[in-house]
Design a protein around this motif. Structure first.
Motif, PDB file in Angstrom:
ATOM      1  N   PHE A   1       0.854  -1.188   0.000  1.00  0.00           N
ATOM      2  CA  PHE A   1       0.000   0.000   0.000  1.00  0.00           C
ATOM      3  C   PHE A   1       0.893   1.241   0.000  1.00  0.00           C
ATOM      4  CE2 PHE A   1      -4.387  -1.312   1.927  1.00  0.00           C
ATOM      5  CZ  PHE A   1      -4.505  -2.309   0.973  1.00  0.00           C
ATOM      6  N   VAL A   2       0.609   2.180  -0.904  1.00  0.00           N
ATOM      7  CA  VAL A   2       1.389   3.414  -0.988  1.00  0.00           C
ATOM      8  C   VAL A   2       0.449   4.612  -0.976  1.00  0.00           C
ATOM      9  CG1 VAL A   2       3.075   4.757  -2.292  1.00  0.00           C
ATOM     10  CG2 VAL A   2       3.148   2.243  -2.375  1.00  0.00           C
ATOM     11  N   ALA A   3       0.677   5.557  -0.052  1.00  0.00           N
ATOM     12  CA  ALA A   3      -0.088   6.806   0.006  1.00  0.00           C
ATOM     13  C   ALA A   3       0.791   7.937  -0.509  1.00  0.00           C
ATOM     14  CB  ALA A   3      -0.550   7.095   1.431  1.00  0.00           C
TER      15      ALA A   3
ATOM     16  N   SER B   1      -4.339   8.244  -3.001  1.00  0.00           N
ATOM     17  CA  SER B   1      -3.999   9.663  -3.176  1.00  0.00           C
ATOM     18  C   SER B   1      -3.859  10.422  -1.863  1.00  0.00           C
ATOM     19  CB  SER B   1      -5.041  10.359  -4.063  1.00  0.00           C
ATOM     20  OG  SER B   1      -6.315  10.337  -3.449  1.00  0.00           O
ATOM     21  N   ASN B   2      -4.201   9.781  -0.741  1.00  0.00           N
ATOM     22  CA  ASN B   2      -3.972  10.404   0.565  1.00  0.00           C
ATOM     23  C   ASN B   2      -4.084   9.339   1.661  1.00  0.00           C
ATOM     24  OD1 ASN B   2      -6.853  10.331   1.618  1.00  0.00           O
ATOM     25  ND2 ASN B   2      -7.161  11.623  -0.189  1.00  0.00           N
ATOM     26  N   GLY B   3      -3.699   9.720   2.864  1.00  0.00           N
ATOM     27  CA  GLY B   3      -3.719   8.780   3.977  1.00  0.00           C
ATOM     28  C   GLY B   3      -5.105   8.321   4.366  1.00  0.00           C
TER      29      GLY B   3
ATOM     30  N   CYS C   1      -2.600  -6.536   2.732  1.00  0.00           N
ATOM     31  CA  CYS C   1      -1.612  -5.482   2.957  1.00  0.00           C
ATOM     32  C   CYS C   1      -0.445  -6.038   3.769  1.00  0.00           C
ATOM     33  CB  CYS C   1      -2.241  -4.289   3.685  1.00  0.00           C
ATOM     34  SG  CYS C   1      -1.083  -2.945   4.030  1.00  0.00           S
ATOM     35  N   SER C   2       0.743  -6.052   3.154  1.00  0.00           N
ATOM     36  CA  SER C   2       1.937  -6.539   3.837  1.00  0.00           C
ATOM     37  C   SER C   2       2.819  -5.409   4.349  1.00  0.00           C
ATOM     38  CB  SER C   2       2.769  -7.425   2.894  1.00  0.00           C
ATOM     39  OG  SER C   2       2.060  -8.598   2.571  1.00  0.00           O
ATOM     40  N   ILE C   3       2.711  -4.225   3.731  1.00  0.00           N
ATOM     41  CA  ILE C   3       3.563  -3.099   4.103  1.00  0.00           C
ATOM     42  C   ILE C   3       2.897  -1.807   3.639  1.00  0.00           C
ATOM     43  CG2 ILE C   3       4.918  -3.129   1.950  1.00  0.00           C
ATOM     44  CD1 ILE C   3       7.413  -2.512   3.694  1.00  0.00           C
ATOM     45  N   VAL C   4       3.143  -0.717   4.379  1.00  0.00           N
ATOM     46  CA  VAL C   4       2.601   0.603   4.029  1.00  0.00           C
ATOM     47  C   VAL C   4       3.759   1.571   3.808  1.00  0.00           C
ATOM     48  CG1 VAL C   4       1.321   2.614   4.889  1.00  0.00           C
ATOM     49  CG2 VAL C   4       0.409   0.305   5.248  1.00  0.00           C
ATOM     50  N   ILE C   5       3.705   2.274   2.681  1.00  0.00           N
ATOM     51  CA  ILE C   5       4.660   3.350   2.381  1.00  0.00           C
ATOM     52  C   ILE C   5       3.853   4.631   2.289  1.00  0.00           C
ATOM     53  CG2 ILE C   5       6.347   4.224   0.721  1.00  0.00           C
ATOM     54  CD1 ILE C   5       6.547   1.233  -0.234  1.00  0.00           C
ATOM     55  N   THR C   6       4.260   5.659   3.031  1.00  0.00           N
ATOM     56  CA  THR C   6       3.454   6.870   3.050  1.00  0.00           C
ATOM     57  C   THR C   6       4.282   8.142   2.930  1.00  0.00           C
ATOM     58  OG1 THR C   6       1.801   8.149   4.305  1.00  0.00           O
ATOM     59  CG2 THR C   6       3.451   6.950   5.594  1.00  0.00           C
ATOM     60  N   ASP C   7       3.744   9.062   2.150  1.00  0.00           N
ATOM     61  CA  ASP C   7       4.250  10.435   2.109  1.00  0.00           C
ATOM     62  C   ASP C   7       3.825  11.116   3.406  1.00  0.00           C
ATOM     63  OD1 ASP C   7       5.360  12.789   1.173  1.00  0.00           O
ATOM     64  OD2 ASP C   7       3.646  13.309  -0.095  1.00  0.00           O
TER      65      ASP C   7
ATOM     66  N   GLY D   1       0.800  11.746   6.567  1.00  0.00           N
ATOM     67  CA  GLY D   1       1.486  10.497   6.845  1.00  0.00           C
ATOM     68  C   GLY D   1       1.735  10.236   8.313  1.00  0.00           C
ATOM     69  N   HIS D   2       1.936  11.294   9.104  1.00  0.00           N
ATOM     70  CA  HIS D   2       2.142  11.094  10.542  1.00  0.00           C
ATOM     71  C   HIS D   2       0.867  10.583  11.207  1.00  0.00           C
ATOM     72  CE1 HIS D   2       5.923  13.832  10.977  1.00  0.00           C
ATOM     73  NE2 HIS D   2       6.244  12.569  10.845  1.00  0.00           N
ATOM     74  N   ARG D   3      -0.264  11.162  10.826  1.00  0.00           N
ATOM     75  CA  ARG D   3      -1.540  10.707  11.383  1.00  0.00           C
ATOM     76  C   ARG D   3      -1.810   9.259  10.982  1.00  0.00           C
ATOM     77  NH1 ARG D   3      -4.905  10.924  15.585  1.00  0.00           N
ATOM     78  NH2 ARG D   3      -7.069  10.521  14.996  1.00  0.00           N
ATOM     79  N   LEU D   4      -1.547   8.927   9.732  1.00  0.00           N
ATOM     80  CA  LEU D   4      -1.753   7.558   9.253  1.00  0.00           C
ATOM     81  C   LEU D   4      -0.867   6.583  10.029  1.00  0.00           C
ATOM     82  CD1 LEU D   4      -2.889   5.497   7.229  1.00  0.00           C
ATOM     83  CD2 LEU D   4      -1.033   6.150   5.673  1.00  0.00           C
ATOM     84  N   THR D   5       0.399   6.956  10.216  1.00  0.00           N
ATOM     85  CA  THR D   5       1.322   6.097  10.968  1.00  0.00           C
ATOM     86  C   THR D   5       0.829   5.893  12.393  1.00  0.00           C
ATOM     87  OG1 THR D   5       3.185   6.905   9.649  1.00  0.00           O
ATOM     88  CG2 THR D   5       3.710   5.837  11.744  1.00  0.00           C
ATOM     89  N   LYS D   6       0.372   6.964  13.021  1.00  0.00           N
ATOM     90  CA  LYS D   6      -0.113   6.877  14.402  1.00  0.00           C
ATOM     91  C   LYS D   6      -1.310   5.945  14.510  1.00  0.00           C
ATOM     92  CE  LYS D   6      -1.547   9.763  18.318  1.00  0.00           C
ATOM     93  NZ  LYS D   6      -1.700  11.168  18.814  1.00  0.00           N
ATOM     94  N   LEU D   7      -2.240   6.044  13.559  1.00  0.00           N
ATOM     95  CA  LEU D   7      -3.432   5.192  13.593  1.00  0.00           C
ATOM     96  C   LEU D   7      -3.059   3.720  13.433  1.00  0.00           C
ATOM     97  CD1 LEU D   7      -5.949   7.300  11.464  1.00  0.00           C
ATOM     98  CD2 LEU D   7      -6.001   6.922  13.937  1.00  0.00           C
ATOM     99  N   ILE D   8      -2.159   3.437  12.506  1.00  0.00           N
ATOM    100  CA  ILE D   8      -1.770   2.046  12.273  1.00  0.00           C
ATOM    101  C   ILE D   8      -1.028   1.478  13.473  1.00  0.00           C
ATOM    102  CG2 ILE D   8      -0.280   0.524  10.887  1.00  0.00           C
ATOM    103  CD1 ILE D   8      -0.904   2.367   8.485  1.00  0.00           C
ATOM    104  N   LYS D   9      -0.065   2.223  13.987  1.00  0.00           N
ATOM    105  CA  LYS D   9       0.794   1.702  15.047  1.00  0.00           C
ATOM    106  C   LYS D   9       0.135   1.694  16.424  1.00  0.00           C
ATOM    107  CE  LYS D   9       4.306   0.537  12.603  1.00  0.00           C
ATOM    108  NZ  LYS D   9       4.678  -0.892  12.483  1.00  0.00           N
TER     109      LYS D   9
END
Length: 305
Positions: free
Chosen positions: A180-182, A208-210, A230-236, A244-252
């Protein structure tokens, strides 16, 4: 001028907020993420350089650093405009580069949510040729957020993602793990997807966005099908709706999703940003345009090699 101001407006990590510096060109209002801005300077005489892009004025040397100056009014409008004595240089730092952009005035800084930034549609943005990443509502004003990465990529293509980095890796077997790439930039979306496919990662899904990525991941979670899809997430980092910070926080912070590796792949990777990303649990943080390094990190996180 700006460094002291920035110290007072540093954002808490993962709040999905952005500080936008508003500036004008020919009375039109534009914006740039404060995280990209190093300082604001009065315009100064510039030494022209032969064979440069038409929008590149040349170079100047404030203190000990030589900076390239991009005439933003000329880039946006395609014609020379009179350089005013009160013009300003916005000195930026992203993709490990320092570049100065000529503007007419700086209006101020607004703090808003990424949800208040909308992606412009093709009828006003020019589609794939757009240099606008979003339209922001800042109090009573609509502000066009410019895609400075695209501007620099057009002026100096060698500074953006290079597919040749993947070519140098030689033959690689196909890898079917879902990726998955955002990424909100249309130009970089194409480049990243092409590079990953060429590196063997054939199961890539671009968002196109998180927010879009998170909604899809949440749907698979409800169905109990996360690992199959989904095996891995790559985010801008900079993206409308959800960064991307908000997305990372939600996932982790989610017990069922936290083991999914998250790589932050952004032009804004500074020491300060690294601290924020680490606090939020990002597995790796890489600076664009290091696409070859990104593939190696993906290999390590997914296969241990």
């Amino acid at each position: 001028m700006l460094e002291e101001d920035k110290k007072g407006i540093l954002l808490e990590s993962g709040t999905n907020e952005i500080e936008i510096m508003e500036f004008t060109i020919n009375d039109n209002l534009y914006g740039i993420n404060v995280a990209k801005v190093r300082e604001i300077m009065m315009s100064a005489p510039v030494k022209a350089m032969p064979h440069a892009h038409p929008a590149v004025e040349g170079i100047f040397k404030p203190r000990d650093v030589v900076l390239t100056v991009v005439n933003l009014p000329k880039y946006l409008n395609g014609v020379d405009s009179e350089k005013g004595e009160k013009d300003l240089f916005i000195v930026t730092n992203f993709n490990k580069m320092f570049i100065a952009f000529r503007v007419h005035t700086v209006v101020g800084i607004s703090r808003i949510s990424w949800k208040d930034i909308q992606k412009p549609d093709d009828t006003v943005s020019g589609g794939e040729e757009s240099v606008a990443t979003g339209i922001a509502q800042c109090e009573d004003n609509l502000v066009t957020i410019l895609d400075f990465e695209r501007i620099v990529a057009e002026i100096a293509p060698q500074t953006t993602i290079q597919i040749s980095e993947i070519d140098k890796m030689g033959y690689r077997e196909c890898r079917e793990m879902p990726v998955f790439v955002a990424e909100d930039s249309i130009l970089l979306t194409k480049m990243i997807e092409e590079a990953l496919h060429k590196s063997g990662y054939i199961n890539v899904r671009m968002f196109s966005n998180g927010q879009e990525l998170w909604d899809t991941l949440s749907g698979y979670k409800r169905q109990g099908q996360v690992r199959d899809n989904c095996s891995i997430v790559i985010t801008d980092l900079e993206m409308p709706q959800m960064d991307g910070h908000r997305l990372t926080k939600l996932i982790k912070s989610d017990p069922e999703l936290k083991d999914i590796p998250v790589i932050i792949f952004s032009s804004l990777i500074t020491e300060e940003m690294r601290v924020k990303g680490k606090e939020l649990g990002a597995d790796e943080q890489l600076s664009k345009p290091e696409i070859g390094h990104l593939v190696h990190i993906m290999d390590h996180l997914l296969t241990g090699n």
